[in-house]
Design a protein around this motif. Structure first.
Motif, PDB file in Angstrom:
ATOM      1  N   PHE A 216       0.843  -1.197   0.000  1.00 49.79           N
ATOM      2  CA  PHE A 216       0.000   0.000   0.000  1.00 49.79           C
ATOM      3  C   PHE A 216       0.879   1.248   0.000  1.00 49.79           C
ATOM      4  CE2 PHE A 216      -3.925   1.929   2.396  1.00 49.79           C
ATOM      5  CZ  PHE A 216      -3.990   2.939   1.451  1.00 49.79           C
ATOM      6  N   GLU A 217       1.824   1.289   0.908  1.00 44.92           N
ATOM      7  CA  GLU A 217       2.711   2.443   1.022  1.00 44.92           C
ATOM      8  C   GLU A 217       3.499   2.672  -0.257  1.00 44.92           C
ATOM      9  OE1 GLU A 217       6.265   4.108   3.970  1.00 44.92           O
ATOM     10  OE2 GLU A 217       5.692   2.001   4.030  1.00 44.92           O
ATOM     11  N   GLN A 218       4.043   1.604  -0.825  1.00 46.92           N
ATOM     12  CA  GLN A 218       4.868   1.720  -2.024  1.00 46.92           C
ATOM     13  C   GLN A 218       4.057   2.237  -3.207  1.00 46.92           C
ATOM     14  OE1 GLN A 218       7.038  -1.858  -3.046  1.00 46.92           O
ATOM     15  NE2 GLN A 218       7.204  -1.250  -5.185  1.00 46.92           N
ATOM     16  N   GLN A 219       2.872   1.689  -3.408  1.00 46.86           N
ATOM     17  CA  GLN A 219       2.043   2.124  -4.534  1.00 46.86           C
ATOM     18  C   GLN A 219       1.560   3.556  -4.355  1.00 46.86           C
ATOM     19  OE1 GLN A 219      -1.052  -0.562  -5.876  1.00 46.86           O
ATOM     20  NE2 GLN A 219       0.189  -2.379  -5.472  1.00 46.86           N
ATOM     21  N   MET A 220       1.306   3.945  -3.105  1.00 46.19           N
ATOM     22  CA  MET A 220       0.871   5.311  -2.839  1.00 46.19           C
ATOM     23  C   MET A 220       1.992   6.307  -3.121  1.00 46.19           C
ATOM     24  SD  MET A 220      -0.606   6.988   0.708  1.00 46.19           S
ATOM     25  CE  MET A 220       0.962   6.818   1.568  1.00 46.19           C
ATOM     26  N   LEU A 221       3.194   6.005  -2.630  1.00 46.90           N
ATOM     27  CA  LEU A 221       4.324   6.926  -2.809  1.00 46.90           C
ATOM     28  C   LEU A 221       4.778   7.017  -4.261  1.00 46.90           C
ATOM     29  CD1 LEU A 221       6.442   6.044   0.378  1.00 46.90           C
ATOM     30  CD2 LEU A 221       4.974   8.034   0.012  1.00 46.90           C
ATOM     31  N   SER A 222       4.606   5.926  -5.014  1.00 44.94           N
ATOM     32  CA  SER A 222       5.010   5.924  -6.426  1.00 44.94           C
ATOM     33  C   SER A 222       3.989   6.612  -7.318  1.00 44.94           C
ATOM     34  CB  SER A 222       5.223   4.490  -6.905  1.00 44.94           C
ATOM     35  OG  SER A 222       3.993   3.784  -6.952  1.00 44.94           O
ATOM     36  N   GLY A 223       2.800   6.861  -6.779  1.00 44.61           N
ATOM     37  CA  GLY A 223       1.744   7.488  -7.568  1.00 44.61           C
ATOM     38  C   GLY A 223       0.910   6.499  -8.357  1.00 44.61           C
ATOM     39  N   GLU A 224       1.219   5.222  -8.234  1.00 48.53           N
ATOM     40  CA  GLU A 224       0.439   4.203  -8.946  1.00 48.53           C
ATOM     41  C   GLU A 224      -0.973   4.083  -8.379  1.00 48.53           C
ATOM     42  OE1 GLU A 224       0.472  -0.637  -9.782  1.00 48.53           O
ATOM     43  OE2 GLU A 224       2.158   0.302  -8.736  1.00 48.53           O
ATOM     44  N   LEU A 225      -1.089   4.275  -7.075  1.00 48.18           N
ATOM     45  CA  LEU A 225      -2.368   4.128  -6.393  1.00 48.18           C
ATOM     46  C   LEU A 225      -2.871   5.489  -5.936  1.00 48.18           C
ATOM     47  CD1 LEU A 225      -4.451   2.083  -5.129  1.00 48.18           C
ATOM     48  CD2 LEU A 225      -3.035   2.168  -3.059  1.00 48.18           C
ATOM     49  N   ASP A 226      -4.089   5.820  -6.323  1.00 50.52           N
ATOM     50  CA  ASP A 226      -4.733   7.049  -5.850  1.00 50.52           C
ATOM     51  C   ASP A 226      -5.257   6.787  -4.443  1.00 50.52           C
ATOM     52  OD1 ASP A 226      -5.933   9.496  -5.583  1.00 50.52           O
ATOM     53  OD2 ASP A 226      -7.552   9.102  -7.004  1.00 50.52           O
ATOM     54  N   VAL A 227      -4.882   7.639  -3.495  1.00 49.07           N
ATOM     55  CA  VAL A 227      -5.260   7.422  -2.098  1.00 49.07           C
ATOM     56  C   VAL A 227      -5.938   8.666  -1.537  1.00 49.07           C
ATOM     57  CG1 VAL A 227      -4.444   6.921   0.235  1.00 49.07           C
ATOM     58  CG2 VAL A 227      -3.380   5.787  -1.733  1.00 49.07           C
ATOM     59  N   GLU A 228      -7.082   8.470  -0.903  1.00 46.34           N
ATOM     60  CA  GLU A 228      -7.774   9.530  -0.177  1.00 46.34           C
ATOM     61  C   GLU A 228      -7.791   9.139   1.294  1.00 46.34           C
ATOM     62  OE1 GLU A 228     -12.162  11.721   0.199  1.00 46.34           O
ATOM     63  OE2 GLU A 228     -11.749  10.361  -1.482  1.00 46.34           O
ATOM     64  N   LEU A 229      -6.983   9.820   2.091  1.00 45.34           N
ATOM     65  CA  LEU A 229      -6.921   9.553   3.525  1.00 45.34           C
ATOM     66  C   LEU A 229      -7.857  10.512   4.251  1.00 45.34           C
ATOM     67  CD1 LEU A 229      -3.077   9.016   4.050  1.00 45.34           C
ATOM     68  CD2 LEU A 229      -4.861   7.272   4.020  1.00 45.34           C
ATOM     69  N   ILE A 230      -8.761   9.956   5.052  1.00 50.14           N
ATOM     70  CA  ILE A 230      -9.731  10.772   5.768  1.00 50.14           C
ATOM     71  C   ILE A 230      -9.822  10.290   7.213  1.00 50.14           C
ATOM     72  CG2 ILE A 230     -11.088  11.325   3.722  1.00 50.14           C
ATOM     73  CD1 ILE A 230     -13.019   9.155   4.432  1.00 50.14           C
TER      74      ILE A 230
END
Length: 233
Positions: A85-99
């Motif tokens: 999860f962290e890797q894909q988020m930091l690479s921009g591969e995964l769109d993440v909305e943290l709320i």
């Protein structure tokens, strides 16, 4: 009484397609719909938006879908113990909305109750509120948050009956109740499926009106996310 029981997880997931939005109950590894997630992996559906408190761990829970790159967006409260999860988020591969967790729960509950949106004080004055409508009530500022719109909600309960009435056990009673009825179709997997009339009405947490399909789960691993033991004396 309408019978919500389906034969297996394959029948329960009828209609699942690419690019859908799913709600998935659970907190960490507690109360997650293990059987539904495993079947989503087998189906190979892609481009998913997943609404869940977090994404499990690398090799279990939603981490299995992340490994296969089936998720395009996660709407969560935190990254948790998932390196993928962290890797894909930091690479921009995964769109993440943290709320915030409370906002996540209430946006689910708003959808469940049929409310289009809620006002919450959480996040006002921070990046969470950027671009959103704000309003003052009784001298305090609130942020407008819209109810989620999901195609399927996958939840896990301890016991259920053929009508879809559910009982949750312990900490598995986390985001699962709020997600019932919060999507177009709610699918419940249970550890024990009993005939109608077997459950004490006073013990039911979610009535069957909020559930469209229910099935008996085949396996539940009940893993421990972080095992901590006391040193031997």
């Amino acid at each position: 009484m309408i019978n919500k029981k389906v034969a297996n997880v394959q029948e329960a997931l009828t209609g699942v397609e690419d690019n859908m939005t799913f709600m998935l109950g659970g907190f960490g590894l507690s109360g997650i719909p293990e059987n539904a997630i495993a079947e989503l992996v087998k189906l190979g559906v892609k481009g998913l938006t997943c609404i869940s408190n977090n994404a499990g761990i690398d090799d279990f829970g939603l981490g299995l879908l992340l490994q296969k790159h089936q998720i395009k967006k996660m709407i969560s409260s935190y990254v948790g113990e998932n390196d993928e999860f962290e890797q894909q988020m930091l690479s921009g591969e995964l769109d993440v909305e943290l709320i915030p967790q409370g906002t996540l729960a209430e946006r689910c509950r708003a959808a469940q109750a049929g409310f289009p949106a809620i006002y919450t004080p959480a996040g006002f004055g921070t990046e969470v509120a950027e671009g959103k409508e704000t309003r003052e009530f009784n001298g305090k500022m609130y942020v407008l948050e819209h109810a989620f719109q999901a195609d399927f909600a996958f939840v896990k309960a301890w016991k259920g009956d053929d009508a879809g009435n559910l009982i949750f056990k312990g900490t598995a009673r986390n985001f699962n109740p709020n997600m019932c009825g919060a999507a177009k179709i709610t699918v419940a997997e249970v550890e024990e499926l009993v005939p109608l009339g077997s459950l004490d009405p006073n013990q039911i947490h979610i009535p069957g009106i909020f559930v469209q399909r229910i099935f008996q789960g085949q396996t539940f691993e009940k893993r421990i996310e972080q095992r901590t033991v006391r040193k031997r004396s």
